[in-house]
Each structure stands twice: as C-alpha cells, then as structure tokens.
Design a protein around this motif. Structure first.
Motif, PDB file in Angstrom:
ATOM      1  N   VAL A   1       0.842  -1.197   0.000  1.00 26.84           N
ATOM      2  CA  VAL A   1       0.000   0.000   0.000  1.00 26.84           C
ATOM      3  C   VAL A   1       0.878   1.250   0.000  1.00 26.84           C
ATOM      4  O   VAL A   1       0.620   2.218  -0.731  1.00 26.84           O
ATOM      5  N   SER A   2       1.931   1.233   0.803  1.00 28.67           N
ATOM      6  CA  SER A   2       2.850   2.375   0.850  1.00 28.67           C
ATOM      7  C   SER A   2       3.455   2.649  -0.510  1.00 28.67           C
ATOM      8  O   SER A   2       3.531   3.804  -0.959  1.00 28.67           O
ATOM      9  N   ALA A   3       3.901   1.582  -1.193  1.00 27.51           N
ATOM     10  CA  ALA A   3       4.490   1.749  -2.522  1.00 27.51           C
ATOM     11  C   ALA A   3       3.475   2.314  -3.505  1.00 27.51           C
ATOM     12  O   ALA A   3       3.807   3.187  -4.332  1.00 27.51           O
ATOM     13  N   ALA A   4       2.237   1.847  -3.433  1.00 24.03           N
ATOM     14  CA  ALA A   4       1.199   2.327  -4.348  1.00 24.03           C
ATOM     15  C   ALA A   4       0.877   3.793  -4.103  1.00 24.03           C
ATOM     16  O   ALA A   4       0.788   4.590  -5.058  1.00 24.03           O
ATOM     17  N   ILE A   5       0.714   4.178  -2.845  1.00 23.81           N
ATOM     18  CA  ILE A   5       0.380   5.567  -2.519  1.00 23.81           C
ATOM     19  C   ILE A   5       1.508   6.499  -2.947  1.00 23.81           C
ATOM     20  O   ILE A   5       1.277   7.594  -3.475  1.00 23.81           O
ATOM     21  N   ALA A   6       2.745   6.060  -2.743  1.00 20.90           N
ATOM     22  CA  ALA A   6       3.894   6.883  -3.135  1.00 20.90           C
ATOM     23  C   ALA A   6       3.953   7.086  -4.641  1.00 20.90           C
ATOM     24  O   ALA A   6       4.450   8.119  -5.121  1.00 20.90           O
TER      25      ALA A   6
END
Length: 488
Positions: free
Chosen positions: A94-99
C-alpha cells in the motif's frame, strides 16, 4: 483523509479515480485482478505478457481507461510471493502504491490489495490505513512556500466477498493514525516552538475536545513542594519553565486502577554542562518524543472511546548550559528520598523520569510504562527497527511484545538484574546517574528500576525508532495504543 471499508464489491464495478489491484510474483493474479482481466478481455494478461511487470513486491504500474471497468485507472501493485503475503506485506505494498500515485489528479482510491486476506480482514484494514496515513504525512508549516497537499482525500478498503470485524478495526486504526500524526507534529516542531509550555497547552486543548479527559499541570513551584529535586535539576539552566503534565482519561467510567504512561519530554537536549558535540545536535529537538508518543496515544484512545482508565504523564523540561545549570558531581534529592550524584548532565532523561515515575505511584496504577529516547546505546544494540524493552515483571514484558508484534511496531526485551545495578554505585550519594561505557541501555533502565519497586513496570527505550534522519516516525504510538486496546 476519509477511510471506509466495503465488502461484496466487484472490482470492475468499483467507482473512483483509481483501483489498487494485487499481482503476485511470477504474474499470479489476485482474485480482484482476475475479475478485472475477465471484464477487460485480458488487458492485464496482455500487459504481463510483455514481461516488464512480474508481480515483484512493491512494483507499480498504471493502466488507464480499461474497457469494462468503471474506475478511471487500474493500478497494478506487485505483492511478491502469494504464500508469504500477509497484513504486514500488505502495508509495504500500500505504501508503494500511494507513493507512486500522482498527488495532483487523484482524489479517491479503492484498494483491493487485501482482498485475498479476507480471513484476517481486521489486520488488513488496520495496516492499510496506517500505510496511507504514513505516506500522506507532511510537515512543512515553517516553509515560506508551501507545497501543494495531495488531492487524495478518500480511501476505500474493498473486499469482493463478505468480511466481518472491520468496523472496529476501521475506528481504531483511524484513531491510531490521528494519534501518530499528533505525535509527529509535536516532535517535528523546533525546540523554540515546542517548549514544555507548548506541550502543556496542547494537553489542555485536548481536554476541551474529549469529555472523558482531564488535564492537570504541575508548575515548578508545585514540583518543589513535592520534593522533585531530580526533575527540577534538569531545567535549572533554561529560561523555559519545566512542567509536569498529567492526563487523566476515564474511559472505563469507574474508579478501576489505571494504566500509567510516563513520557520523557526533554524539548531540547544540549547535554547541559556535559554538552553534546555540535554535529546533528539539531536532532535533539526529538528528545521529547516519549512525551509526544504519550500525547498521541491519549489522543487515539480518547477518539476511539476505549473503555479503560489511563494516566499519561509528560515530564517536560529543557536541558541547557548556563551559570544556573546543574554541574557534573552535583547531588540532587529525588521525590522518593533517594539522592543522586549527577555524574553526567547529558544523562538527564532518567533524572526527569525518576520523579515522574514516583509521582505515578500516587494513582495506584495496575501497571506503568515509561517511554523515552534514553540512550544512544539502544541504537547500537537494536538499530532503528525495534525498540528496547526492559521490565520488572515478565508477564508485562510478554504482553507488550505480543501487542507490538500484532501491530507491527515491535519491542525486544533486554536483561536487567542486580549485576548491572551494581554499575550505578556512587561514592557520595545513594546512586549515580550513569553506569559507565558498557550496557548503557540496561544500566539506564536499572537506574529507573530504583523508583518503580511498588508496581509492575516496563521501560521502552525508543532512541532508535522514534525518528529517522530529520523526521519523526510516529512510533511507538501504534505499539502503545494496541497494548491499551489489548488491555481493555
């Protein structure tokens, strides 16, 4: 950010600016990805055939205007090995996607990344929310040119099937995210803004917001009457008055014994007369993150209306060199009556904490946890991933470690026994405030143990986890909040 959870939703029918869809290693499609692929006559399969995107963890690729799909974008997120995919792997993805999402064109997103974790839906919801909150966090209020905030204001965590127990997870994770943000905001403020008085004013503002919360502020004159000579010695060299801030959260609505959280709140630490080296001394504004984490945790449990009684104590002072400052070799008397030889004024956190821990005893707590950026030795021992835990009660230590593991904010126990306590021997007082070069994290906890003999107590040294580089991490608010949830 507005968070919501929905179930029994087909990925192809989900509205919004973008969908987050999981692809596992070796091009394995998640359930939601299969739904999209079928609706679009193989759009995902066609992309994967090129071989550029393989499903490796944290890969991100966006498809636009996919046929048969309602959402404007389909964001494919690599999630690694499917067998190893759990709520903590989900958080990273999720962190990678939001970034990777553009900040100036997407206002809403729907994530199906946890769709295959429906059996552990509460953990999936929690970790997704914490990931989004972490990536969305910014602190730039002191910059003359403000960067534009992300337009993303709505995140839906979606499951294609039926799930249970997500309402509580949504409420608690959202509150936990808000508490972490408050902790980071306080911690990132410079020392000329976030003074002991600023911490006290923040607490008083919180008391106006939550009915179950009261706040009491002890001034230096009050502490003098109580005999807090150790605490007061730390702020002698500063023009900023020290404060003892006491949160009283009556979430249980009765007089049951509270949990007490005691946070080190040294709002700037020069080291005093034992002054620190100049390199990176600006980071010593972070020496109050123990107090900030207690404040953030109180915010979180008050927002979620957790049915538990909690006392939160902030030991707030500024450690500065001046003609009035405490000197190495000075002897001070603590509230407990024990005398302390101040062998190094840069070992000041334990001097404010020992009196705060003694004061905590007046509330007859069922347990006490202190939280402090206490020793550089902790970073040497555990790095920046896991905080140190020491305790006078093994069952309490075990409970904290279980809570930390369940939320992904871990603590690791170090030993504490009489052999280490001997290192604190003083020639001229009851105890010295340092124990030499070795086992610094342990001897610091041993010092505090002299003031916690009347109750179950644990100490968290967060020197390695509280901030990364020049920014606060928000830890250990998740650990402390999850621990209180488990206790409640």
């Amino acid at each position: 950010m507005n968070y919501s959870v929905t179930s029994n939703l087909s990925a192809k029918d989900a509205a919004g600016d973008c969908l987050l869809i999981a692809i596992y290693k070796d091009k394995q499609l998640s359930a939601a990805a299969k739904s999209i692929d079928e609706a679009s006559n193989g759009a995902i399969s066609e992309l994967l055939a090129f071989g550029d995107f393989t499903g490796k963890a944290e890969q991100v690729h966006t498809l636009y205007s996919v046929a048969g799909v309602t959402a404007k974008r389909v964001v494919l997120v690599g999630c690694g090995e499917q067998k190893a995919f759990d709520a903590f792997a989900l958080k990273k993805c999720v962190s990678a996607a939001i970034a990777a999402l553009p900040t100036d064109s997407i206002t809403s997103a729907t994530s199906f990344l946890g769709d295959d974790l429906a059996s552990d839906s509460a953990a999936a919801v929690t970790q997704a929310i914490l990931a989004v909150a972490d990536k969305q966090y910014t602190f730039n209020i002191h910059k003359s040119e403000q960067s534009k905030p992300s337009l993303l204001v709505s995140m839906t965590i979606a499951f294609s099937g039926d799930v249970a127990n997500t309402d509580t997870a949504l409420t608690q994770a959202t509150a936990m995210a808000h508490g972490s943000k408050l902790s980071r905001d306080l911690s990132n403020q410079p020392g000329n803004v976030c003074t002991p008085t600023y911490l006290a004013e923040t607490a008083l503002g919180m008391a106006k917001e939550f009915d179950a919360l009261d706040v009491e502020i002890l001034e230096e004159a009050d502490m003098e009457k109580l005999g807090m000579g150790s605490f007061l010695s730390v702020g002698h060299g500063s023009d900023q008055p020290s404060k003892l801030v006491v949160f009283k959260y009556n979430g249980a609505g009765d007089d049951s014994a509270p949990v007490a959280l005691v946070g080190k709140g040294v709002t700037f630490d020069t080291g005093g007369i034992s002054i620190k080296p100049g390199a990176n001394m600006d980071e010593m504004k972070f020496d109050m993150i123990g107090a900030a984490s207690v404040t953030g945790t109180i915010q979180a449990i008050a927002e979620m209306k957790l049915p538990i009684n909690v006392i939160g104590i902030l030991a707030a002072a500024e450690n500065m060199p001046s003609a009035r400052a405490t000197k190495p070799g000075d002897i001070v008397k603590s509230m407990s009556g024990k005398t302390i030889e101040v062998l190094n004024t840069d070992a000041e956190g334990r001097l404010v904490l020992c009196d705060a821990l003694t004061y905590a005893g007046k509330y007859k707590p069922r347990l006490v946890i202190d939280i402090a950026t206490l020793t550089g030795a902790c970073i040497v021992a555990l790095g920046h991933e896991i905080c140190a835990l020491l305790a006078n009660d093994q069952s309490l230590a075990d409970e904290i470690m279980v809570s930390g593991k369940s939320i992904g904010d871990q603590a690791w126990q170090l030993p504490m026994n009489d052999e280490y306590k001997k290192l604190l021997k003083s020639e001229h007082a009851d105890i010295g405030n340092i124990g030499g070069r070795t086992a610094g994290t342990i001897t610091a906890a041993c010092f505090l143990s002299h003031f916690t003999e009347d109750y179950r107590w644990a100490h968290l040294d967060i020197a390695g986890t509280a901030w990364t580089g020049k920014a606060a991490s928000g830890r250990p608010v998740p650990l402390l909040t999850q621990f209180l949830i488990d206790q409640a």
